[in-house]
Design a protein around this motif. Structure first.
Motif, PDB file in Angstrom:
ATOM      1  N   TRP A 171      12.832  -1.025   8.259  1.00 62.00           N
ATOM      2  CA  TRP A 171      13.162  -2.432   8.016  1.00 62.00           C
ATOM      3  C   TRP A 171      14.640  -2.689   8.299  1.00 62.00           C
ATOM      4  O   TRP A 171      15.029  -3.786   8.703  1.00 62.00           O
ATOM      5  CB  TRP A 171      12.830  -2.817   6.578  1.00 62.00           C
ATOM      6  CG  TRP A 171      11.398  -2.591   6.197  1.00 62.00           C
ATOM      7  CD1 TRP A 171      10.923  -1.893   5.134  1.00 62.00           C
ATOM      8  CD2 TRP A 171      10.236  -3.051   6.904  1.00 62.00           C
ATOM      9  NE1 TRP A 171       9.550  -1.886   5.128  1.00 62.00           N
ATOM     10  CE2 TRP A 171       9.099  -2.584   6.204  1.00 62.00           C
ATOM     11  CE3 TRP A 171      10.044  -3.788   8.075  1.00 62.00           C
ATOM     12  CZ2 TRP A 171       7.801  -2.857   6.626  1.00 62.00           C
ATOM     13  CZ3 TRP A 171       8.735  -4.048   8.494  1.00 62.00           C
ATOM     14  CH2 TRP A 171       7.645  -3.589   7.772  1.00 62.00           C
ATOM     15  N   ALA A 432       7.102  -3.165  12.839  1.00 62.82           N
ATOM     16  CA  ALA A 432       6.426  -4.144  11.979  1.00 62.82           C
ATOM     17  C   ALA A 432       5.119  -4.622  12.591  1.00 62.82           C
ATOM     18  O   ALA A 432       4.203  -5.035  11.856  1.00 62.82           O
ATOM     19  CB  ALA A 432       7.355  -5.329  11.716  1.00 62.82           C
ATOM     20  N   ARG A 433       5.008  -4.566  13.905  1.00 68.58           N
ATOM     21  CA  ARG A 433       3.818  -5.088  14.581  1.00 68.58           C
ATOM     22  C   ARG A 433       2.775  -4.010  14.873  1.00 68.58           C
ATOM     23  O   ARG A 433       1.665  -4.339  15.293  1.00 68.58           O
ATOM     24  CB  ARG A 433       4.233  -5.765  15.894  1.00 68.58           C
ATOM     25  CG  ARG A 433       5.148  -6.965  15.697  1.00 68.58           C
ATOM     26  CD  ARG A 433       5.367  -7.722  17.002  1.00 68.58           C
ATOM     27  NE  ARG A 433       6.110  -6.929  17.979  1.00 68.58           N
ATOM     28  CZ  ARG A 433       7.435  -6.938  18.086  1.00 68.58           C
ATOM     29  NH1 ARG A 433       8.149  -7.692  17.256  1.00 68.58           N
ATOM     30  NH2 ARG A 433       8.045  -6.212  19.006  1.00 68.58           N
ATOM     31  N   ARG A 452       1.102   3.259  13.082  1.00 68.10           N
ATOM     32  CA  ARG A 452       2.116   3.261  12.025  1.00 68.10           C
ATOM     33  C   ARG A 452       1.618   4.001  10.788  1.00 68.10           C
ATOM     34  O   ARG A 452       0.501   3.788  10.314  1.00 68.10           O
ATOM     35  CB  ARG A 452       2.465   1.812  11.656  1.00 68.10           C
ATOM     36  CG  ARG A 452       3.409   1.721  10.477  1.00 68.10           C
ATOM     37  CD  ARG A 452       3.718   0.278  10.147  1.00 68.10           C
ATOM     38  NE  ARG A 452       4.176   0.146   8.770  1.00 68.10           N
ATOM     39  CZ  ARG A 452       4.439  -1.008   8.179  1.00 68.10           C
ATOM     40  NH1 ARG A 452       4.292  -2.143   8.848  1.00 68.10           N
ATOM     41  NH2 ARG A 452       4.830  -1.035   6.919  1.00 68.10           N
TER      42      ARG A 452
END
Length: 513
Positions: A171, A432-433, A452
């Motif tokens: 992040w 994040a995607r 992920r």
């Protein structure tokens, strides 16, 4: 498994075996690379009926091995290039212990030197194991990284390297590219080629196209997070002989139906389970599905399975990308290289060459051929290329002759050049995607090194870990106990470095002091 700071991620409890269920569940595993093999192994050991599909005629995915035929008719080993089996690849190595508890299919590589365009050479030989002393010793003895360089690092910008925490680091850094991050921390340009590009090139990409979070996590995994991080093994035989044929026999003993040369066309959810349809129209009904295909294969299956998942998930699958192509060029030479040439040499600032392997230093098939003929088997890698071409091959050969002059007059008995573009893109903003192991479709899970998972794993170990996590998700759904997983620490292991990094975060100081 010697690092006492390694982290156990315990399995969800449940029944010890599927035999205790009212009906034996069936799972289709699509893809027999490391991720699919890890999933199939974990499921079959708990008594689940597994159908394992692999499009290619051999197992192993990007770590597959097969046989080439030399001009004189001699069969010889071939694969897609050098792979380092690091000691902190806990989940991958635990899977391989199913076929050899002592992992005798591996031999340690005591060094993998790195050389740059100015001839400066770095080595990992003899470094202390304990972080952060391993990284400090590497930096202090490096001809490309001087003490004054350390004093000019931007401590505040570099703080994330010392206090990595997964997934928080993603992040914090994922939107930034690795090249910009290295510039921000004022890392010396000469040393970037040798200390950091070795990581980015492991992802078959260049620093400007790699997420800074991936770079920081790799630095944690291999330098600051593990006392096993700088030591790795190589397979003593071609991958099919050393790894996948024995594992295939193990899986078959556990009643796994192995279907090589069989591509899956679509997966249909019908309310009570799934129907998996292969390219010939054959079908299998399953209670669960693991898709462990490479990115293009995953996208193709999802596109041909219109009822699968939800629109957002399908969009995220479609947005996945592959890294730039990479080239592996293997040469069978009619004379040896010098005896002091390392088994593996990484290069920086010598485009298009990224590394050289001398296979007859460690691989049984190459060793046998070299001993019989008096020659050598040499492999050249080029990452992030635009395309394979005769010009690129000539440039690679020229670099080989420059670094190993004794090869300039050697005759080429045989050559194979491979060009592939099926490694996952791990670019800025991708984290994040990226789809996770669990999906919106109950009973459908994903695995692979492009999937992920919020743990500090990368490359082959990410593939193995996601495969294990996918199996565990389905076992939990069936009410059967899963398998424990292990990783390096999920955050920076040194409290001192974390405090220093926290102090740097709160200051505008330019030095680590």
């Amino acid at each position: 498994m010697t690092d006492h700071r390694r982290v156990l991620h315990p399995a969800t409890p449940g029944l010890p075996h599927a035999a205790y269920l009212a009906a034996r569940p069936t799972v289709a595993v699509v893809g027999a690379g490391i991720a699919g093999l890890a999933a199939a192994t974990a499921l079959a050991e708990r008594g689940v009926q597994v159908h394992l599909y692999e499009r290619e005629p051999h197992l192993g995915g990007r770590v597959a091995g097969w046989t080439e035929t030399l001009p004189d008719g001699t069969p010889t080993a071939m694969n897609r290039g050098f792979h380092a089996f690091f000691r902190q690849y806990y989940n991958l190595r635990n899977m391989l212990r199913r076929i050899d508890t002592d992992l005798d299919m591996f031999v340690p590589l005591d060094d993998y030197p790195l050389v740059d365009g100015d001839g400066r050479r770095d080595t990992f030989r003899g470094l202390p194991r304990t972080p952060p002393f391993n990284a400090m010793a590497f930096a202090l003895r490096s001809p490309t990284f001087r003490v004054r360089d350390l004093m000019h690092l931007d401590a505040k910008a570099a703080a994330p390297l010392a206090k990595v925490s997964v997934p928080q680091t993603y992040w914090q850094l994922d939107e930034q590219d690795a090249e910009s991050f290295l510039q921000d921390i004022n890392f010396p340009v000469a040393a970037r080629h040798l200390a950091f590009e070795v990581f980015s090139r492991s992802f078959f990409t260049r620093p400007e196209a790699l997420s800074a979070a991936e770079l920081a996590t790799m630095f944690h995994i291999y330098f600051l997070g593990s006392s096993e991080g700088l030591v790795f093994d190589v397979a003593t035989s071609n991958f099919d002989v050393a790894l996948w044929r024995p594992l295939e026999r193990y899986l078959r003993r556990h009643d796994v139906q192995v279907r090589t040369g069989t591509a899956v066309h679509s997966v249909t959810a019908d309310g009570t389970g799934f129907v998996v349809t292969d390219g010939s129209g054959g079908t299998v009904r399953a209670d669960g599905v693991v898709i462990a295909a490479e990115v293009p294969g995953l996208q193709r299956i999802v596109a041909d399975s219109p009822g699968l998942g939800d629109p957002e998930w399908r969009y995220r699958i479609g947005e996945l990308g592959s890294a730039a192509p990479f080239v592996v060029r293997r040469l069978w030479l009619d004379r040896p290289v010098l005896a002091d040439r390392p088994a593996f040499l990484g290069t920086g600032g010598l485009p298009p060459l990224d590394n050289i392997s001398v296979l007859n230093r460690y691989e049984a098939e190459a060793t046998s051929w070299a001993q019989r003929t008096g020659g050598a088997v040499v492999e050249l890698h080029a990452y992030s290329v635009t395309e394979d071409s005769a010009g690129l091959r000539a440039q690679l050969d020229a670099r080989l002759h420059e670094l190993y002059p004794e090869t300039a007059g050697a005759g080429v008995v045989h050559e194979v050049t491979l060009c592939h573009s099926d490694c996952p893109r791990l670019g800025p903003g991708d984290f994040a995607r990226r789809p996770t192991v669990r999906t919106p479709q109950e009973g459908l899970v994903l695995a692979g090194d492009g999937i992920r998972i919020d743990l500090p794993v990368a490359l082959m170990e990410r593939a193995a870990t996601t495969g294990l996590a996918a199996a565990n998700a389905l076992l939990d759904r069936f009410g059967v106990r899963g398998h424990d997983m292990y990783t390096v620490p999920v955050r920076g292991r040194s409290a001192v470095l974390r405090r220093l990094a926290g102090r740097a975060d709160r200051s505008d100081g330019r030095v680590w002091a």
